[in-house]
Write an enzyme that holds these catalytic residues in place. Structure first.
Site, PDB file in Angstrom:
ATOM      1  N   ARG A  80      -6.355  11.081  -6.223  1.00  0.00           N
ATOM      2  CA  ARG A  80      -6.573  11.194  -4.774  1.00  0.00           C
ATOM      3  C   ARG A  80      -6.394   9.912  -3.969  1.00  0.00           C
ATOM      4  O   ARG A  80      -6.545   9.931  -2.754  1.00  0.00           O
ATOM      5  CB  ARG A  80      -7.967  11.764  -4.468  1.00  0.00           C
ATOM      6  N   ASP A  81      -6.147   8.785  -4.605  1.00  0.00           N
ATOM      7  CA  ASP A  81      -5.930   7.580  -3.809  1.00  0.00           C
ATOM      8  C   ASP A  81      -4.847   6.730  -4.457  1.00  0.00           C
ATOM      9  O   ASP A  81      -4.994   5.528  -4.624  1.00  0.00           O
ATOM     10  CB  ASP A  81      -7.242   6.803  -3.659  1.00  0.00           C
ATOM     11  N   LEU A  82      -3.751   7.375  -4.846  1.00  0.00           N
ATOM     12  CA  LEU A  82      -2.658   6.641  -5.470  1.00  0.00           C
ATOM     13  C   LEU A  82      -1.929   5.852  -4.399  1.00  0.00           C
ATOM     14  O   LEU A  82      -1.523   6.403  -3.381  1.00  0.00           O
ATOM     15  CB  LEU A  82      -1.687   7.617  -6.148  1.00  0.00           C
TER      16      LEU A  82
END
Lengths: 190, 936
Positions: B202-204
């Site tokens: 979710r936070d690549l």
């Protein structure tokens, strides 16, 4: 609840949000004071982050224009709390006692209370010429954000934050010095 | 101190600080030649700079703002000795550390952020550790060990990654486009591994993917699963285990669905999107929306860009750069600019865009599929991603519009989950643990139920047909069974459904569901009055929208009978009851409102506010009944005394002004009305953009406002008003995507309609024309306001007799795709009318007949088309065809002629045809019929 037209709860003004945040931060602090761990030193940064997690977990985040807005407001609320606490602390030295005392004792001030008050006053002057710098000082000094966090919250690079921080710091310091020289009997006693 | 001096001082101070100490003096000397004040100021700052650190701490070191907070270097945590701080996330801080036993090695230790040790935070932190512990992949940092610090904060030790962000690494190594794509495949492999073990990152983003070298080979490692969430490894669907705010992730790399509330439907495809943006940046050197600068946008605008604006193709994205920057990008990829563009266009463009599709269903289903396509491209095989076809674009448009309502429903549904959770919390605080557990169980059941409804997977063919109303109907059918033993939860679910139906305009279903809630809650002990009244109000509003005012009143009266209903609810119900009386019995409504005013408790703070609101409604009723003087008497004090500015919406205050202006106009006080309207125009200018847009989009008030303006303002003042609100002179930005441009267009359209109704056609044209003077290709018809205003301008040209211009514009409109049938019919009507006026009868008849063939055409439009076709035929004296065309509709025309002028026109047209065909009796009969209507 379906609001009828003009129900006062329908729309929260920025000021109301700020007040809510102020209360939220104080409440969190009070809860921590009476928590299992017993009285402990309360870090502004931790309080602000915790308030974020708490508010963001509910539906409240809808009213904040995202993370940046939240932290900017929280930093402002934190500044008010710390300045209020500093004011009470200096007053307490002169004999007055307040109910906030226990909380104030345990709130980690970014500087001695007298200096906090001076910074608060100088900050109002800075606001007249550069409101963005005030936000930066609130984030870094009062809410204890790092350079990197401040940069991401203000939407600029870390280099800019460092430069602006150095300048705001020097500017405030110069302002405080000037005021101290101009006041014959300064309250400052450190 | 002036702002100018302040800025100069700051600039100089910052410049001097960059210099070595011995050069500062001479630099200042030359920079402040004739400005001793400036020099003294900067020198003061420099002196202060030396000592300021004592007061403020030195912010120089990036990561130690508040050393009190953090573990000092050298601190021992179990077998680990901390060295320096190397990173900080929302949840924790990361140190480089040394493991001392059983083996000595360098590790990273992540400790939960000081002060963040709440149960919620600890649970989330623990979840990250457990998830990471399940991973076994060279691209994901390994977890070695976990523990708790002496102050009780949990930590875990993991593999220390001493790498650089992947974008920096690629640039530093001047890696070619193909080498970058190959390196990216390794990232895909790591993320896919996480997905297979049920973890969505979710936070690549570049800073979370570090590259280290093994035997000279670059090897990327994905770090910081701090906001990761657990998914179902089988389906890839995420659960609601973590419900942090909508604002997780970094805007540049955030998938559209991640901008939505609570991320209810986030699954592995959100990571596919982020990987798409990462690939984008690796290939071209900048993230996709760099031109819009997401961090500078308001939240609403940022979400709009992420959800609606298509990213530029990678191969085209270099266009925003200067030549120097372009050359640098090419050099960092060991190629030339033209070659780089050629390599990117085609496969790589389409792969990136497919990964970055707005709707998850259109993306690669898995990270593996994305990786496969990249491999194919590297091996010169045809790729799965392909340019979107016209059919696909149409579908996408439809989907986008459906998505809007789906989102609304999702928001409402997730509010329900929120309510359930808050009930849980309050009960847990007050009642015994067992009751709390029952509540928790209940909220989990609600959540599971909602998920089961929302995960209705439509079959492939009917994907675009999936409608929100279907989801809602399905949910409604399943509620009684799913919560058979729990009427309160049933009621809660039905309330959400009633509100959702309402937002979709399905008032019948909404009223029914809301009334069912009232019935359910009535039977529960103790009664939850607030929830019951809430549902009753929804029922009343929906019944009102159906025109069933009596039924609505019955709901209110029935509720008011109960003595459980007390003051605030009583007041609310009374108000709603009065509002539903308004249509059939305005006198009664007025009396009811007056009674409410007299019953307001003056001791309550909010009473002044409600009195204002009720009096406004009383005045509104007077205006409706054309009792102008009464209305003015009510309204004048309201304008003077706004109880508390903040509590009234701008909409209500605007309405108050408009009502008073209407009353004054009718009373002949035109000068007063004019002044009032002008002051309102100024107030409107000062509203924030979003409020302005919503004012002009809710057209009823805006339309009234400009109708009035069109009536009262002489040309000169109108021109002045236009100049001050720079409607024409300074269009803020000529892109339809610019919100201020659209506000101006809304505003100008209303003004033009107002002028048109006052017969001032040329002025109306002059107002709209500048918006479209850059030719048809600059017009973006996906905005409905753009289509509306353009169409209005064409109609104005028709009215002004400028038929060539009008025809040209209407023909442009005919090329627009994805326009709703109802708008197309309007277009055909306008076209046919222009043809009639140009005496191009054949074309007029052809167009009108074509439009008459549309499915389920509303009667009004059908009659207008019939009139145009008949007139076209009559122009060429084809009277027998007129009769053949009109006669089959005779019954309908006679019925509708009671309230439709157009029907009477067609009947007269038919009479004329009968004359020409010597059917004298029939002609006479038709004329008598119409004459009787005109007199009666």
């Amino acid at each position: 609840m379906e609001n009828e037209p003009g129900d006062p709860s329908a729309k929260a003004t920025p000021d109301a949000l700020l007040r809510e945040l102020y209360d939220e931060l104080r409440l969190l602090a009070a809860q921590k004071m009476s928590g299992e761990m017993g009285p402990q030193t309360l870090q502004p940064t931790a309080l602000v982050h915790e308030a974020y997690l708490k508010l963001a977990d509910g539906n409240a985040d809808q009213r904040w224009n995202g993370r940046g807005h939240f932290f900017a407001s929280a930093a402002e609320a934190m500044r008010r709390i710390l300045i209020d606490a500093a004011r009470r602390k200096t007053a307490a030295k002169r004999g007055a006692r307040t109910t906030h005392e226990e909380l104030d004792e345990n709130l980690a001030m970014p500087a001695p209370p007298e200096q906090c008050l001076e910074v608060g006053e100088a900050l109002e002057k800075l606001r007249e010429v550069d409101p963005e710098a005030v936000q930066l000082v609130e984030l870094m000094f009062f809410a204890g954000m790092t350079v990197a966090e401040t940069a991401s919250l203000m939407g600029c690079g870390t280099a800019t934050v460092k430069r602006r921080w150095a300048h705001a710091r020097a500017w405030l310091h110069r302002e405080i010095e000037a005021k101290r020289e101009a006041t014959p009997n300064p309250a400052q006693n450190s | 101190m002036t702002t100018a001096l302040f800025k100069k001082e700051r600039e100089l101070f910052e410049a001097v600080l960059e210099l070595p100490t011995h050069e500062r003096e001479s630099y200042l000397e030359s920079a402040c030649k004739n400005a001793p004040e400036l020099r003294a100021g900067v020198e003061g700052l420099l002196r202060s700079h030396e000592t300021a650190a004592d007061l403020f701490g030195d912010g120089e070191s990036d990561l130690t703002p508040n050393p009190l907070n953090l573990e000092a270097p050298g601190t021992r945590l179990g077998d680990y000795e901390l060295a320096e701080l190397v990173g900080e996330g929302a949840m924790g801080v990361v140190y480089r550390a040394r493991q001392l036993r059983p083996l000595q090695r360098e590790v990273a230790v992540k400790i939960i952020r000081p002060g963040l040790d709440t149960r919620n935070a600890i649970a989330r932190f623990e979840m990250e550790r457990q998830a990471l512990a399940r991973m076994e992949h060279p691209g994901i940092a390994k977890v070695f060990d976990a523990g708790v610090t002496s102050s009780g904060r949990p930590y875990f030790a993991m593999e220390f990654i001493s790498g650089v962000p992947i974008t920096k690494y690629c640039d530093a190594q001047s890696m070619t486009v193909d080498a970058r794509a190959r390196l990216f495949l390794k990232v895909c492999s790591a993320v896919q591994h996480a997905h297979q073990r049920g973890l969505i990152h979710r936070d690549l983003k570049p800073s979370n993917i570090l590259v280290v070298e093994h035997d000279g080979e670059p090897s990327p490692v994905v770090i910081d699963f701090g906001i990761a969430k657990r998914g179902d490894p089988e389906t890839g669907a995420g659960t609601l285990l973590t419900r942090e705010g909508s604002f997780v992730g970094t805007p540049d790399y955030m998938a559209p669905e991640q901008t939505q509330l609570s991320g209810a439907l986030i699954d592995t495809r959100a990571d596919v999107y982020s990987l798409g943006t990462l690939l984008y940046e690796l290939l071209v050197g900048q993230p996709p929306f760099v031109a819009s600068d997401l961090t500078k946008q308001t939240y609403v605008e940022m979400v709009r860009i992420i959800c609606e604006q298509p990213p530029p193709k990678p191969s085209r994205s270099l266009a925003v750069l200067t030549t120097d920057e372009r050359e640098q990008r090419a050099a960092q990829r060991k190629t030339s600019i033209p070659r780089m563009i050629r390599r990117l266009s085609g496969d790589l463009d389409w792969i990136v865009l497919k990964a970055m599709e707005k709707e998850p269903d259109r993306r690669y289903a898995t990270v593996g599929a994305l990786a496969d396509d990249i491999e194919r491209s590297l091996n010169d095989l045809p790729v799965v991603a392909s340019p979107p076809s016209a059919l696909y674009r149409t579908k996408k448009f439809i989907q986008r519009h459906k998505m809007g309502t789906v989102t609304t429903a999702l928001v409402l549904l997730s509010i329900a989950i929120g309510t359930a959770a808050s009930v849980t919390q309050s009960i847990r605080a007050t009642a015994a643990e067992r009751a709390a557990e029952a509540e928790l169980e209940r909220s989990q059941r609600v959540t599971r139920f909602l998920l089961s409804v929302l995960q209705l997977k439509p079959s492939r063919e009917s994907q675009t047909q999936m409608k929100v109303s279907t989801i809602l109907a399905d949910a409604e059918a399943r509620v009684p069974q799913a919560f058979a033993d729990d009427p309160r939860t049933q009621a809660e679910m039905l309330t959400v459904l009633a509100k959702s139906y309402r937002s979709l305009g399905s008032f019948r279903e909404s009223a029914q569901a809301a009334m069912a809630v009232v019935a359910l809650l009535k039977a529960c002990e103790p009664t939850e009055v607030e929830k019951m009244v809430d549902a009753a109000v929804v029922a009343m509003l929906s019944l009102g929208d159906l025109g069933e005012y009596e039924e609505a009143q019955r709901v209110a009266e029935d509720m008011l009978k109960s003595d459980q209903i007390r003051y605030p609810e009583r007041r609310l119900l009374g108000f709603r009851r009065a509002m539903s009386l308004r249509g059939a019995n305005p006198e009664g409504a007025r009396e009811a409102l007056l009674k409410l005013v007299s019953e307001l408790d003056p001791g309550r703070e909010e009473s002044a506010h409600f009195e204002w609101v009720y009096r406004l409604e009383i005045a509104g009723i007077a205006v409706r009944m054309e009792q102008w003087a009464d209305a003015a008497v009510e309204l004048e004090p309201l304008i003077q005394a706004v109880p508390d500015q903040a509590s009234l919406t701008s909409d209500q205050q605007i309405r108050c002004h408009i009502l008073l202006a209407t009353a004054w106009m009718a009373m002949g006080r035109e000068e007063d009305a004019r002044r009032l309207l002008l002051s309102l125009a100024n107030t409107l200018e000062e509203l924030p953009d979003q409020e302005k847009l919503s004012f002009f989009e809710t057209t009823v008030q805006a339309l009234r406002f400009y109708r009035l303006l069109g009536q009262v303002l002489p040309a000169a003042e109108l021109a002045e008003l236009r100049a001050t609100s720079d409607v024409v002179e300074n269009l803020p930005d000529k892109r339809s995507g610019d919100v201020r441009w659209r506000i101006r267009l809304h505003q100008s359209l209303q003004l033009a309609v107002g002028l048109e109704s006052a017969g001032r056609i040329p002025e109306a044209i002059a107002i709209l024309k500048p918006f479209f003077d850059e030719g048809p290709e600059s017009i973006d018809p996906t905005y409905s306001i753009v289509r509306k205003a353009y169409h209005q301008l064409a109609l104005l040209h028709t009215s002004a007799g400028e038929l060539d211009e009008s025809l040209r514009m209407l023909e442009t409109e005919a090329t627009w795709e994805n326009v709703a049938d109802s708008e197309n019919v309007e277009l055909y009507i306008a076209l046919s009318e222009v043809h009639v006026k140009r005496h191009d009868s054949d074309a007029a008849v052809r167009v009108a007949r074509a439009a008459m063939g549309f499915d389920s055409l509303p009667e009004g439009q059908f009659i207008r088309l019939l009139a145009l076709a008949a007139e076209g035929l009559a122009q060429t004296e084809r009277y027998d065809e007129v009769r053949d065309l009109v006669e089959p509709e005779l019954e309908m025309l006679k019925r509708s002629a009671r309230h439709r002028q157009n029907s009477r026109g067609v009947l007269r047209q038919l009479a004329r045809a009968c004359d020409a065909l010597d059917a004298v009796d029939q002609a006479q009969e038709l004329r008598d019929f119409v004459r009787a209507l005109n007199q009666g």
